[in-house]
Design a protein around this motif. Structure first.
Motif, PDB file in Angstrom:
ATOM      1  N   TYR A  84      34.372  48.546  35.347  1.00  0.00           N
ATOM      2  CA  TYR A  84      34.013  47.157  35.091  1.00  0.00           C
ATOM      3  C   TYR A  84      34.952  46.197  35.828  1.00  0.00           C
ATOM      4  N   PHE A  85      36.257  46.359  35.617  1.00  0.00           N
ATOM      5  CA  PHE A  85      37.200  45.399  36.186  1.00  0.00           C
ATOM      6  C   PHE A  85      37.407  45.588  37.687  1.00  0.00           C
ATOM      7  N   SER A  86      37.167  46.763  38.198  1.00  0.00           N
ATOM      8  CA  SER A  86      37.291  46.991  39.646  1.00  0.00           C
ATOM      9  C   SER A  86      36.289  46.144  40.432  1.00  0.00           C
ATOM     10  N   TYR A  91      41.035  41.292  39.848  1.00  0.00           N
ATOM     11  CA  TYR A  91      41.713  42.415  39.195  1.00  0.00           C
ATOM     12  C   TYR A  91      42.545  43.220  40.188  1.00  0.00           C
ATOM     13  N   VAL A  92      43.842  43.326  39.883  1.00  0.00           N
ATOM     14  CA  VAL A  92      44.762  44.087  40.726  1.00  0.00           C
ATOM     15  C   VAL A  92      45.517  45.073  39.829  1.00  0.00           C
ATOM     16  N   PRO A  93      45.036  46.336  39.768  1.00  0.00           N
ATOM     17  CA  PRO A  93      45.719  47.319  38.927  1.00  0.00           C
ATOM     18  C   PRO A  93      47.093  47.657  39.491  1.00  0.00           C
ATOM     19  N   ALA A  94      48.128  47.439  38.686  1.00  0.00           N
ATOM     20  CA  ALA A  94      49.482  47.623  39.205  1.00  0.00           C
ATOM     21  C   ALA A  94      50.449  48.224  38.188  1.00  0.00           C
ATOM     22  N   ARG A  95      50.056  48.309  36.914  1.00  0.00           N
ATOM     23  CA  ARG A  95      51.003  48.753  35.881  1.00  0.00           C
ATOM     24  C   ARG A  95      50.355  49.759  34.937  1.00  0.00           C
TER      25      ARG A  95
END
Length: 121
Positions: A84-86, A91-95
């Protein structure tokens, strides 16, 4: 590594600078602060059970997880929230863990949303 908020006058917007990303511009306006996502208000005011009743279980799940997504939480790869968030350009997945970045209002709302979600499932 929460970043640094800097207001720039010509566009009356905010930018946040993180170690892991040079510049991150924030989107939906809420008062004087702008944030990305459909439910940015969840980070700024305590919600009520009554107002959450109008949302479906799926909407509540997205609302709750959007808090984590805005902070760069990395969801399980290929999972529902990752998928969903991709799709969101902000949205920047980093943590792996953002618990220490949550404010008191977000913590309160996460617990309340979970409670309402449980009653809808």
């Amino acid at each position: 590594n929460r970043g640094q908020f800097i207001k720039y006058d010509e566009q009356n917007a905010l930018k946040i600078y993180f170690d892991w990303q040079k510049e991150y511009e924030i989107g939906t306006k809420y008062g004087d602060l702008e944030l990305f996502g459909d439910y940015s208000f969840v980070s700024f005011r305590k919600l009520t059970e009554q107002e959450l009743q109008k949302y479906s279980a799926k909407e509540l799940k997205i609302m709750r997880n959007e808090i984590f997504a805005r902070l760069g939480f990395r969801f399980k790869q290929g999972g529902e929230m990752d998928m969903y968030f991709s799709q969101k350009d902000w949205y920047v997945p980093a943590r792996e863990n953002v618990d220490n970045m949550l404010n008191e209002i977000e913590k309160y709302n996460i617990d309340l949303i979970k409670k309402v979600e449980a009653n809808k499932n």
